[in-house]
Design an enzyme around this catalytic site. Sequence first.
Site, PDB file in Angstrom:
ATOM      1  N   HIS A 153      -9.779 -26.689  -5.240  1.00  0.00           N
ATOM      2  CA  HIS A 153      -8.661 -25.876  -5.732  1.00  0.00           C
ATOM      3  C   HIS A 153      -8.741 -24.596  -4.914  1.00  0.00           C
ATOM      4  O   HIS A 153      -9.793 -23.977  -4.806  1.00  0.00           O
ATOM      5  CB  HIS A 153      -8.786 -25.593  -7.226  1.00  0.00           C
ATOM      6  CG  HIS A 153      -8.769 -26.846  -8.052  1.00  0.00           C
ATOM      7  ND1 HIS A 153      -7.627 -27.359  -8.611  1.00  0.00           N
ATOM      8  CD2 HIS A 153      -9.763 -27.707  -8.376  1.00  0.00           C
ATOM      9  CE1 HIS A 153      -7.903 -28.474  -9.256  1.00  0.00           C
ATOM     10  NE2 HIS A 153      -9.205 -28.713  -9.131  1.00  0.00           N
TER      11      HIS A 153
ATOM     12  N   HIS B 190      -1.939 -28.252  -3.290  1.00  0.00           N
ATOM     13  CA  HIS B 190      -2.961 -27.467  -2.583  1.00  0.00           C
ATOM     14  C   HIS B 190      -2.699 -27.629  -1.088  1.00  0.00           C
ATOM     15  O   HIS B 190      -3.486 -28.230  -0.361  1.00  0.00           O
ATOM     16  CB  HIS B 190      -4.368 -27.950  -2.951  1.00  0.00           C
ATOM     17  CG  HIS B 190      -4.701 -27.774  -4.400  1.00  0.00           C
ATOM     18  ND1 HIS B 190      -5.487 -28.654  -5.107  1.00  0.00           N
ATOM     19  CD2 HIS B 190      -4.335 -26.810  -5.278  1.00  0.00           C
ATOM     20  CE1 HIS B 190      -5.601 -28.249  -6.358  1.00  0.00           C
ATOM     21  NE2 HIS B 190      -4.906 -27.126  -6.488  1.00  0.00           N
TER      22      HIS B 190
ATOM     23  N   VAL C 196      10.715 -12.301   6.146  1.00  0.00           N
ATOM     24  CA  VAL C 196      10.555 -12.055   7.575  1.00  0.00           C
ATOM     25  C   VAL C 196      11.225 -13.203   8.316  1.00  0.00           C
ATOM     26  O   VAL C 196      10.811 -14.362   8.203  1.00  0.00           O
ATOM     27  CB  VAL C 196       9.071 -11.952   7.960  1.00  0.00           C
ATOM     28  CG1 VAL C 196       8.908 -11.952   9.475  1.00  0.00           C
ATOM     29  CG2 VAL C 196       8.471 -10.682   7.365  1.00  0.00           C
TER      30      VAL C 196
END
Length: 614
Positions: A587, A544, A267
């Site tokens: 996590h 993360h 996109v």
Amino acid sequence: MCFPLFVSLWFGLVLATFITNDTAKLDPRPTSYEYIVIGGGTAGLAVANRLSVKHAVLVVERGPDIMDNEVVNNPFTPFGTPSPCHFSMTAPPQVGFNGTRLLPLTHGSCLGGGSSINAMMGSRPTFAGMSALEALGNPGWGWNDFLPYMQKSETFTPPNPQQHTDGADYIASAHGFSGPVGVSFANPLVAPVMQNAAINTSETIYGLSLSPDLGMGFSGGHVAHFYHHIHFNDTLKAERRSSSAWSYLYPKKESRRGLTVLTQHRVNSILMKAAKDGKGNITATGVLVESTEGGPILTFHATREIILSAGALYSPAILQRSGVGNSTFLKNLGIKPVLDLPGVGSNFQDQILLTNVSFPLAPGANTTDITAPGRVLLGDVVAHPTVRNAFGENGTDLLNSSVDFTLSVGGVVNAEAFSVQTALTANAYLMDHPIIELFFNPSPDSTALRAWSQSILPLSRGTVRINTTDPSADPIPNAHFLTVDADLQIAVRMARGIAQAAVTPPFSELIARDALERAGVPGVGASDEEVKTWVLATYTPGIHFIGSNSMMPKHLGGVVSPELRVYGTTNLRIADASILPLSVFPHTTLGLYGVAEKAADMILKAVDSSMWGS
């Protein structure tokens, strides 16, 4: 509210989920859908699954469909093994010893996204962490409100008698047993002798207690055997990775006649127009889409909502290219501002890992119960010391850090944002949120044992910015690792915990006497300066990534409301890791499924309200 005629006709004709990388094969399908989901990763596929039960949904994913790739599907593939989903971009130079370091930021680019390349560690947020998230101005996001959504996503497999004998345990009330995502212990338990030694050693060095289940909300001060998001496939008679693709998309029971998935397309930007709501808001009407190989730019329209789920690295870039972000920054790139939201791309953060640690086995220690050859999972045992465990009763004093640098680089939009987040982080630590994660596992080649450590709630903040309007160019993510002094002090304590584990029985009895020296880790008697030097030379990104479109009040740099709607819009929401303002998911994956389930629930409730005029 009635469906548009084309949607009603099409919905009755399509029988199952349609996945393609060829837009020509979409015909005679429409170029207009009720919902468009940008990104087919961890959260995007979960949201699309729920919405497409009764609605027409298009997912646009920049990566490929690699359904049958065994490198991805086999949970025992060594972590980090290259695959068609495994990509990285290089961050700008980060702080290091005697200069700066170039660090690769790994990300998943395929159906499933990060859930197709991660270590599958079954970690959840804590009660304290979700309380902090709620206190930041997000009602409805506390632990008790959020747990049902995590449970909805999950099918937990309790340990069998042998696994239980080897130490695996759980608390049933914390889990779900009928959701798409398989969560279980490895069968047999990976390396019970090593795991039990790691638990006992963690109890000694940090003063922790054994918990039957770190996923029940109160994980600080505890250590436990860890489960992973894997499942046993009855057809293949083998354990498989529970990626979002294999949980929410590929299984026959998850097939949706209302779902179209377009892969290998990106996109470029979101189309918007002024809304007629009397509040000056704007409405997202569609997306401009292009093949990742180049070619014509296509337009797809959305009649209800657009859900941005491209992740903390790419979602802010798409917003910026669409004219949403800091207006001065956008003008300097030649982009006409549509919405002035200074928080887009700010508050970006990542944890750090100390992973370059491998302790050679003691002579004669190479047994299946210690090394589990061929069945190595990352994080077989996980310890979660609190600030008191790691630093004593006055541990939160280390959080009194200056905002000057973070403010100067745009990591926060104002000093108040940093002050509020620091205070909430301290409160979470005082409750019981872990400050450090220490985890143990055998090496893939069964010659060593590893003790790695991860930070949990970093205070260092950075940015994700585009530097060109070219949609094929990656954004520039800069986490400014370890630039807040508290983060560096925590990293030094992490390193000392690893050293302590290497010399503390019973874990120390499984490794060579000189294992600490051979691993290159500073000894327990090393000075803070020696440990700091080693940390700055060896730390790696935690991978993360969060925070770059944070869910918090707009005046603090927030981008989305508690309903995940982008401020100033009527129908543009974000559902991915970028909305998390604090790193309360140690996590991210299992927590992100909860975010996706909650997002879908809110969107569907909005549909119900509009249909009944309430």
